[in-house]
Scaffold this active site. Structure first.
Site, PDB file in Angstrom:
ATOM      1  N   GLY A  21       0.791  -1.068  -0.060  1.00  0.00           N
ATOM      2  CA  GLY A  21      -0.083   0.074   0.116  1.00  0.00           C
ATOM      3  C   GLY A  21       0.863   1.163  -0.032  1.00  0.00           C
ATOM      4  O   GLY A  21       2.084   1.303   0.335  1.00  0.00           O
ATOM      5  N   CYS A  22       0.414   2.490  -0.392  1.00  0.00           N
ATOM      6  CA  CYS A  22       0.917   3.729  -0.372  1.00  0.00           C
ATOM      7  C   CYS A  22       1.453   4.194   1.038  1.00  0.00           C
ATOM      8  O   CYS A  22       2.728   4.466   1.065  1.00  0.00           O
ATOM      9  CB  CYS A  22       0.224   4.858  -1.176  1.00  0.00           C
ATOM     10  SG  CYS A  22      -1.659   5.002  -0.541  1.00  0.00           S
ATOM     11  N   PHE A  23       0.429   4.240   1.849  1.00  0.00           N
ATOM     12  CA  PHE A  23       0.889   4.580   3.345  1.00  0.00           C
ATOM     13  C   PHE A  23       1.958   3.499   3.870  1.00  0.00           C
ATOM     14  O   PHE A  23       2.977   3.941   4.490  1.00  0.00           O
ATOM     15  CB  PHE A  23      -0.056   4.874   4.096  1.00  0.00           C
ATOM     16  CG  PHE A  23      -0.981   6.221   4.406  1.00  0.00           C
ATOM     17  CD1 PHE A  23       0.204   7.392   4.574  1.00  0.00           C
ATOM     18  CD2 PHE A  23      -2.140   6.320   4.141  1.00  0.00           C
ATOM     19  CE1 PHE A  23      -0.616   8.616   4.521  1.00  0.00           C
ATOM     20  CE2 PHE A  23      -2.672   7.670   4.254  1.00  0.00           C
ATOM     21  CZ  PHE A  23      -1.987   8.763   4.687  1.00  0.00           C
ATOM     22  N   ALA A  24       1.672   2.423   3.613  1.00  0.00           N
ATOM     23  CA  ALA A  24       2.600   1.113   3.949  1.00  0.00           C
ATOM     24  C   ALA A  24       3.971   1.550   3.598  1.00  0.00           C
ATOM     25  O   ALA A  24       4.770   1.330   4.404  1.00  0.00           O
ATOM     26  CB  ALA A  24       1.854  -0.058   3.559  1.00  0.00           C
ATOM     27  N   CYS A  47       5.654   4.255   2.450  1.00  0.00           N
ATOM     28  CA  CYS A  47       6.125   5.357   2.931  1.00  0.00           C
ATOM     29  C   CYS A  47       6.605   5.227   4.464  1.00  0.00           C
ATOM     30  O   CYS A  47       7.685   5.383   4.531  1.00  0.00           O
ATOM     31  CB  CYS A  47       5.094   6.461   3.035  1.00  0.00           C
ATOM     32  SG  CYS A  47       5.921   8.204   3.312  1.00  0.00           S
TER      33      CYS A  47
END
Length: 332
Positions: free
Chosen positions: A141-144, A146
């Protein structure tokens, strides 16, 4: 297929009309090692790709289809959460076809298998060797992505031993293309809000990765996600108690990311435009009193989604890891 650094592979895309599908097309149209075999979109079948992704006018004459070509080397699933699993349940995809799934369906170890297919968690900075020998990839995932890249170096040394405090703001494209009350321009513009406070769905995959490097990790991740009034990018600030000096922390981060071409570490101040429209991650590491402070930032649609998926594809097929991904940032 025999791995090669020069032969082209054939790629298919399911869900080509959305944000991640569009980013995938923008990369693959110019990728030196890829021919796009088909782009599936049931709602746009028969339309030229540039009629949906208008910036691709002049770059390709491909049309969307509602079918599935199975004579391919790699299949990208650019679909919503839950839809990748449904797709693989009803479509017979040969085990010889490598699958890269951009949904969250197969990211957690307990969900990493469907039928005869096993999925490897596709964070190159964590699992590069496993990715190279994998058949199927669950794209993070994108947040994950980052937040993990901001924390993994510490976990690798067993140094995540206090609560971690995280505030991170994402652009509106992180919500996907479907309209919702909080994605309309009139609501999002000049506005700021929090959501999924302390219980964002990406926390589970972050926790699994941290325990992969620091098995005894049991600290709380206090994560406050924000909706930003910009289009793309994630800017995360992270801090925790630490006995490390700034020089010691910088060395740990620099050593951990040596050889990883897209993740860069500095003690200098950084800003989001440096990474938007690229596959890069910038990490700033600073010490303030007894707190270690890390900024981690990336483009949620590229390193946070489609760019990382292509990076994984490059590793799967033995291409240059940077192929198709040397993209220019929005400097102004």
């Amino acid at each position: 297929m025999t791995e090669s650094k020069s032969n082209k592979i054939k790629a298919g895309i399911i869900g080509g009309a959305g944000y991640t599908g569009g980013e995938m097309l923008r990369i693959l149209v110019n990728h030196p090692n890829v021919d796009i075999a088909f782009v599936n979109s049931t709602s746009n079948a028969g339309n030229y790709i540039y009629e949906v992704h208008t910036d691709l006018f002049g770059d390709t004459e491909l049309k969307f289809s509602d079918g599935l070509i199975t004579d391919i080397d790699v299949l990208f699933l650019c679909v919503g959460h839950g839809d990748a699993k449904k797709f693989l349940e009803v479509n017979a995809i040969s085990d010889s076809v490598k699958i890269i799934d951009l949904s969250q369906d197969f990211r957690l170890s307990q969900n990493s298998k469907i039928k005869s297919k096993n999925f490897i968690y596709g964070l190159p900075e964590l699992n590069r060797n496993a990715i190279k020998s994998a058949q199927n990839i669950a794209n993070p995932g994108c947040f994950a992505t980052c937040l993990q890249l901001g924390l993994l170096p510490l976990a690798s040394k067993g140094l995540l031993n206090s609560e971690v405090h995280i505030s991170a703001t994402t652009g509106s494209t992180g919500a996907g293309q479907s309209l919702a009350a909080t994605s309309h321009f009139t609501w999002r513009n000049d506005n700021l809000s929090v959501y999924k406070v302390f219980n964002h769905q990406h926390l589970s995959e972050i926790g699994e990765s941290l325990k992969q490097l620091q098995p005894a990790f049991n600290q709380t991740l206090n994560f406050i996600p924000y909706r930003g009034d910009f289009t793309r990018g994630i800017f995360a600030s992270i801090y925790m108690d630490s006995d490390l000096s700034e020089e010691e922390a910088l060395k740990i981060y620099e050593d951990f990311y040596t050889g990883h071409p897209f993740t860069h570490v500095t003690s200098r101040n950084i800003d989001l435009k440096q990474v938007v429209n690229t596959n890069k991650v910038f990490l700033q590491v600073k010490k303030h009193g007894n707190k270690l402070f890390i900024i981690s930032m990336l483009d949620n649609l590229l390193k946070g989604a489609s760019g990382q998926a292509v990076q994984n594809m490059n590793l799967l097929f033995g291409f240059d890891e940077r192929a198709g991904l040397l993209l220019k940032a929005n400097a102004f």
